[in-house]
Write an enzyme that holds these catalytic residues in place. Structure first.
Site, PDB file in Angstrom:
ATOM      1  CG  ASP A 181      -1.807  -1.257   1.249  1.00 40.91           C
ATOM      2  OD1 ASP A 181      -2.136  -1.786   0.174  1.00 40.91           O
ATOM      3  OD2 ASP A 181      -2.140  -1.704   2.354  1.00 40.91           O
ATOM      4  CD  GLU A 231      -8.811  -3.729  -2.159  1.00 38.90           C
ATOM      5  OE1 GLU A 231      -9.382  -3.740  -1.057  1.00 38.90           O
ATOM      6  OE2 GLU A 231      -8.044  -4.625  -2.544  1.00 38.90           O
TER       7      GLU A 231
END
Length: 461
Positions: free
Chosen positions: A35, A205
């Site tokens: 991430d 997402e």
């Protein structure tokens, strides 16, 4: 025939070795990272990351890490800059999911989602290195179980927007204080999934808001699984969004993805992740990811040219590294077998309960025979006479310093002797052979196991 087979096997082995030596992706090898959230501050990329623990089976994430670079290939590890413990309203010891840091008026705001429906919190610091503190003592966003993966865009007019969500996209308008918002939470209608209707966006997402040349981009993890990186464009920060395609298609080599896009020194880069490091030692899939980066290019209409899967060689170096300044050992272009640790050091010779914190030290650890680290593009414009290294001996060993290859020309050998005081840092100076010009450096470690800790190095003119 036997000679041909042996020759072919040798060639294949050399190809694999060369690929490993020349590799730049994944860009972090000492930890599992996920991430990516890049931030430009001054002449430096600050890369905030999630952290998959080494024993993670599913998602086991407890803190957020920071890496910096001025050249896009040598990355300095600063350890954890925040964790779930920063939020008093969080009792979980797992769930430090995808965060992003942004700067406004000299303050740095880290937006952190906490898994299990805890919401999205915000931390603030006076420096991009932290320390970060919770200014509101509660979640900034607590709307639904879809409250994950925040991204922030501060528009040219000063209005800041916070976006998030899985499997739908939401946003709010942040107030100038960046820790509150005005108006309600809006569910984006252009990207939203609608039951019984086609889903052209394939939004999953991990949104990342980005602006370039007056155009707004929303990149995101697309489709599942495997996830690629899709993107949409708009003429306003709140849509409607128009789907444009993929920055990178999904690939079976990586079940997930999470984009982070940034402009740096005239180039645009997209960060994401794969599972390459985990797959070298494990056949079974675990959530132990590794961040990668590629340069992206734009068409005349602003659309993004599609990339293949993450390359092995990564991106080109921007600038050169100065070896005459102190260089942290955890500044690494590529490594094998090593880890990094961060410890808080205390003033010695005083009572422990009255101890005075000196600093946090990050250093290279888990050094065993045959491990190495590479530093790329080192500029020896003034020549060299010796090298200083800071080490703390465990069993002791040798540090060979080679140029351009693991087995390249040998500059010198640093002998690290076991002093019996493994936690004492000592600076050792060793003569080295003359070298000029720009070279890659390989620090190759020899000995038995648990040789020593390595803190920093510096060459003398």
């Amino acid at each position: 025939m036997r000679k041909i087979i042996i020759g072919a096997a040798f060639f294949a082995c050399m190809v694999v070795l060369s690929a490993r030596v020349l590799a730049q992706n994944p860009i972090i090898q000492t930890k599992h990272t996920a991430d990516p959230a890049p931030l430009i501050h001054g002449d430096t990329v600050f890369l905030y990351t999630g952290h998959d623990e080494d024993d993670a089976l599913g998602f086991k994430m407890q803190d957020w890490l920071l890496y910096t670079s001025t050249d896009m290939v040598n990355w300095t590890d600063h350890g954890a800059v925040a964790s779930l413990k920063n939020f008093k309203w969080v009792s979980d010891d797992n769930g430090a999911w995808a965060a992003q840091c942004v700067e406004r008026k000299g303050k740095f705001y880290l937006y952190c989602p906490v898994a299990n429906g805890r919401g999205i919190g915000v931390l603030v610091a006076d420096s991009p290195y932290g320390p970060f503190k919770d200014p509101i003592g509660k979640p900034l966003i607590k709307n639904s179980g879809e409250d994950i993966d925040p991204t922030v865009l501060i528009d040219d007019d000063g209005q800041a927007y916070l976006y998030w969500g899985n499997p739908n996209l939401y946003y709010v308008k942040l107030n100038e204080d960046m820790v509150s918002y005005s108006g309600g939470i809006t569910k984006d209608t252009s990207i939203a999934k609608k039951k019984g209707l086609p889903d052209p966006f394939h939004y999953q997402e991990g949104p990342w808001a980005y602006k370039r040349s007056g155009r707004y981009y929303m990149a995101y993890a697309s489709t599942c699984c495997p996830e690629g990186i899709g993107y949409a464009m708009s003429t306003t920060p709140t849509g409607p969004w128009v789907y444009q395609g993929s920055i990178m298609d999904g690939d079976s080599r990586s079940s997930g993805n999470h984009p982070g896009i940034v402009d740096f020194k005239g180039n645009t880069y997209v960060f994401g992740f794969n599972y390459a490091i985990m797959k070298r030692t494990m056949a079974k899939h675990y959530e132990r990811r590794s961040i990668c980066v590629e340069k992206i290019s734009f068409n005349a209409d602003g659309t993004i040219q599609k990339l293949p899967f993450w390359s092995v060689e990564g991106v080109k170096q921007l600038g050169k590294l100065n070896p005459y300044n102190r260089v942290e050992a955890e500044t690494i272009a590529y490594s094998e077998g090593l880890k990094t640790d961060k410890v808080t050091e205390w003033e010695r010779n005083i009572a422990w309960d009255k101890g005075k914190k000196i600093a946090d030290r990050v250093f290279v650890s888990s050094i065993n025979n045959g491990d190495y680290l590479k530093v790329q593009g080192v500029n020896f414009s003034l020549g060299v006479s010796s090298v200083d290294v800071s080490v703390a001996a465990l069993y002791g060993g040798k540090m060979e310093i080679h140029t351009d290859r693991i087995d390249g020309p040998l500059l010198g050998v640093v002998n690290v002797k076991n002093s019996g005081e493994g936690d004492i840092w000592r600076t050792t100076q060793t003569p080295v052979k003359q070298v000029n010009g720009t070279h890659d450096l390989y620090f190759v470690f020899k000995g038995d196991k648990d040789l020593f800790y390595f803190d920093w190095w510096r060459f003398n003119k």
